[in-house]
Design a protein around this motif. Structure first.
Motif, mmCIF file in Angstrom:
data_model
loop_
_atom_site.group_PDB
_atom_site.id
_atom_site.type_symbol
_atom_site.label_atom_id
_atom_site.label_comp_id
_atom_site.label_asym_id
_atom_site.label_seq_id
_atom_site.Cartn_x
_atom_site.Cartn_y
_atom_site.Cartn_z
ATOM 1 N N GLU A 1 0.709 -0.870 -0.163
ATOM 2 C CA GLU A 1 -0.219 -0.086 0.008
ATOM 3 C C GLU A 1 1.006 1.137 0.086
ATOM 4 O O GLU A 1 0.798 2.108 -0.916
ATOM 5 C CB GLU A 1 -0.865 0.422 1.100
ATOM 6 N N ASP A 2 1.896 1.027 0.870
ATOM 7 C CA ASP A 2 2.415 2.242 0.713
ATOM 8 C C ASP A 2 3.314 2.522 -0.755
ATOM 9 O O ASP A 2 3.733 3.419 -1.035
ATOM 10 C CB ASP A 2 3.638 1.742 1.795
ATOM 11 N N PHE A 3 3.880 1.930 -1.224
ATOM 12 C CA PHE A 3 4.755 1.823 -2.229
ATOM 13 C C PHE A 3 3.816 2.325 -3.082
ATOM 14 O O PHE A 3 3.798 2.937 -4.085
ATOM 15 C CB PHE A 3 5.382 0.257 -3.168
ATOM 16 N N TYR A 4 2.660 1.293 -3.699
ATOM 17 C CA TYR A 4 1.627 1.996 -4.103
ATOM 18 C C TYR A 4 1.308 3.422 -4.169
ATOM 19 O O TYR A 4 0.729 4.386 -5.398
ATOM 20 C CB TYR A 4 0.746 0.911 -4.299
ATOM 21 N N ARG A 5 0.980 3.914 -2.902
ATOM 22 C CA ARG A 5 0.632 5.266 -2.743
ATOM 23 C C ARG A 5 1.441 5.869 -2.937
ATOM 24 O O ARG A 5 1.104 7.499 -3.435
ATOM 25 C CB ARG A 5 0.416 5.383 -0.997
ATOM 26 N N ILE A 6 2.787 5.962 -3.089
ATOM 27 C CA ILE A 6 3.900 6.937 -3.476
ATOM 28 C C ILE A 6 4.522 6.776 -4.426
ATOM 29 O O ILE A 6 4.070 7.967 -5.182
ATOM 30 C CB ILE A 6 5.038 6.239 -2.965
ATOM 31 N N SER A 7 4.335 5.552 -5.133
ATOM 32 C CA SER A 7 4.051 5.764 -6.707
ATOM 33 C C SER A 7 3.339 6.060 -7.924
ATOM 34 O O SER A 7 3.772 6.931 -8.478
ATOM 35 C CB SER A 7 4.877 4.106 -7.707
ATOM 36 N N SER A 8 1.922 6.008 -7.043
ATOM 37 C CA SER A 8 1.095 6.903 -7.863
ATOM 38 C C SER A 8 0.477 7.903 -7.982
ATOM 39 O O SER A 8 0.239 9.097 -9.418
ATOM 40 C CB SER A 8 -0.757 6.092 -7.464
ATOM 41 N N MET B 1 6.323 -7.430 -7.508
ATOM 42 C CA MET B 1 5.370 -6.235 -6.769
ATOM 43 C C MET B 1 5.868 -4.234 -7.602
ATOM 44 O O MET B 1 4.996 -4.644 -8.698
ATOM 45 C CB MET B 1 5.685 -5.296 -5.888
ATOM 46 N N VAL B 2 7.446 -4.409 -8.469
ATOM 47 C CA VAL B 2 7.164 -3.298 -9.271
ATOM 48 C C VAL B 2 7.358 -3.383 -10.622
ATOM 49 O O VAL B 2 6.704 -2.769 -11.543
ATOM 50 C CB VAL B 2 9.149 -2.785 -9.528
ATOM 51 N N GLU B 3 7.486 -5.241 -11.498
ATOM 52 C CA GLU B 3 6.618 -5.504 -12.509
ATOM 53 C C GLU B 3 5.937 -5.586 -12.795
ATOM 54 O O GLU B 3 5.139 -4.743 -14.324
ATOM 55 C CB GLU B 3 7.667 -7.014 -12.337
ATOM 56 N N GLU B 4 4.656 -5.752 -11.606
ATOM 57 C CA GLU B 4 3.391 -5.876 -11.833
ATOM 58 C C GLU B 4 2.371 -3.810 -12.148
ATOM 59 O O GLU B 4 2.130 -3.909 -12.428
ATOM 60 C CB GLU B 4 2.820 -6.403 -10.747
ATOM 61 N N TYR B 5 3.977 -3.175 -11.310
ATOM 62 C CA TYR B 5 3.344 -1.681 -10.264
ATOM 63 C C TYR B 5 4.055 -1.604 -12.811
ATOM 64 O O TYR B 5 3.347 -0.514 -13.354
ATOM 65 C CB TYR B 5 4.117 -1.084 -9.963
ATOM 66 N N LEU B 6 4.601 -1.653 -13.151
ATOM 67 C CA LEU B 6 5.418 -1.066 -14.325
ATOM 68 C C LEU B 6 4.049 -1.712 -15.476
ATOM 69 O O LEU B 6 4.013 -0.639 -16.555
ATOM 70 C CB LEU B 6 6.266 -1.221 -14.599
ATOM 71 N N GLU B 7 3.552 -2.752 -15.474
ATOM 72 C CA GLU B 7 3.021 -3.691 -16.210
ATOM 73 C C GLU B 7 1.520 -2.263 -16.349
ATOM 74 O O GLU B 7 0.922 -1.917 -17.589
ATOM 75 C CB GLU B 7 2.921 -4.874 -15.435
ATOM 76 N N GLU B 8 1.008 -2.009 -15.186
ATOM 77 C CA GLU B 8 -0.051 -1.645 -14.898
ATOM 78 C C GLU B 8 -0.180 -0.232 -16.104
ATOM 79 O O GLU B 8 -1.061 0.413 -16.598
ATOM 80 C CB GLU B 8 -0.346 -1.417 -13.628
ATOM 81 N N ALA B 9 0.983 0.292 -15.336
ATOM 82 C CA ALA B 9 1.367 1.885 -15.742
ATOM 83 C C ALA B 9 1.644 1.763 -17.484
ATOM 84 O O ALA B 9 1.350 2.972 -18.281
ATOM 85 C CB ALA B 9 2.543 2.787 -15.678
#
Length: 325
Positions: A52-59, A101-109
């Motif tokens: 949650e912290d990672f996605y809150r910061i990255s978004s 987690m980073v790979e999934e975030y980059l896929e979504e982005a």
């Protein structure tokens, strides 16, 4: 004298600077548990909070990089990371989880990416990723320290394992899927700059530096993916341009001045937008296409050659011819 409860809130800043015996005394034993796949309920809850912290910061990375809420979130992430490394999760399994987690975030982005063109949208995503790397340096600094201390093989090639992992993720998940169209967009932007359609190649500069950075400082990717195509495109462009200039009225009179201007422009563009290793091969291509191909004929031309310029007292053109030859 120093209680762990007093020093721990500042541990995310002090741990990398402390001597080994101090960090062991205050932050735990060197014998950290090996990574496991199954997590206890408490560890699973901590991992969810870390996500949650990672996605809150990255978004909200542009608005969430240097403010007070960001520092609090990163400190909280550091604490969760420390607790997970010290518990049943272990630093190696946490590393794999962060990577996934980073790979999934980059896929979504990448799927959400919108923009007017390939180059501008990818440059924007790369700049966001650079800020994410900056934030992750604090969020996962204990994980980095653990890997350097307990898993020496992680630092045999990479000086910062988490940073290297984030760069590699961007290379495989984002760049690897669009590299052909990305290089084509870079070459098109350079051609537009040559024609005067843009004032600068700032996006090209960001793109070329990205190619070196995602390869962890190695220029092999830059040379294979971009430089080779750039030199071939440059050779083809100036073959056409030279033919067009020479076919124009008074083109032979103007050719030396045009060649001098073009060589200066390409040198300026290489210095501002490209990697330094491109300057020498680019100069060779320009000399082959512009000078060696056309100057020998111009020198002996009865109307526009060396003798004609000498008779006509074209001192400036003579100086230019001497400099180019």
């Amino acid at each position: 004298f120093f209680r762990r409860e007093l020093i721990f809130p500042f541990g995310f800043a002090l741990f990398p600077l402390l001597p080994e015996w101090v960090s062991v005394f205050y932050f735990g034993s060197r014998k950290m548990p090996a990574g496991v796949q199954e997590l206890s309920a408490a560890d699973e809850e901590m991992w969810k909070q870390l996500e949650e912290d990672f996605y809150r910061i990255s978004s909200n990375i542009f608005d969430f990089t240097f403010n007070q809420d960001s520092l609090a979130a990163k400190a909280h992430s550091y604490t969760l990371c420390y607790n997970l490394c010290s518990s049943g999760c272990g630093y190696k399994d946490l590393y794999r989880r962060v990577q996934k987690m980073v790979e999934e975030y980059l896929e979504e982005a990448t799927q959400r990416r919108t923009g007017t063109g390939m180059l501008s949208t990818l440059v924007d995503q790369w700049q966001r990723h650079q800020l994410l790397i900056l934030s992750s340096k604090l969020m996962f600094s204990f994980l980095d320290t653990s890997l350097k201390t307990f898993v020496p093989k992680f630092t045999a090639v990479r000086t910062d394992s988490v940073r290297a992992m984030l760069l590699t993720c961007f290379s495989t998940v984002v760049y690897g899927k669009v590299k052909r169209s990305f290089v084509e967009a870079m070459l098109a932007e350079i051609d537009r700059d040559r024609e005067g359609a843009v004032d600068n190649c700032w996006a090209v500069k960001v793109g070329t530096s990205m190619l070196v950075e995602i390869a962890l400082g190695d220029t092999k990717l830059y040379c294979e993916d971009f430089q080779k195509a750039f030199l071939e495109a440059t050779r083809a462009y100036y073959r056409r341009a030279c033919a067009e200039v020479l076919q124009q009225e008074c083109g032979r009179w103007r050719f030396l001045e045009w060649a001098e201007q073009r060589l200066a422009e390409e040198a300026r563009r290489a210095a501002q937008c490209l990697h330094s290793i491109t300057a020498e091969p680019l100069q060779k291509v320009l000399e082959d296409v512009i000078l060696k191909t056309h100057l020998p004929d111009l020198l002996v031309d009865t109307d526009f050659g060396f003798e004609a310029l000498l008779v006509a007292s074209k001192d400036k053109d003579l100086r230019r011819m001497f400099a180019l030859c």
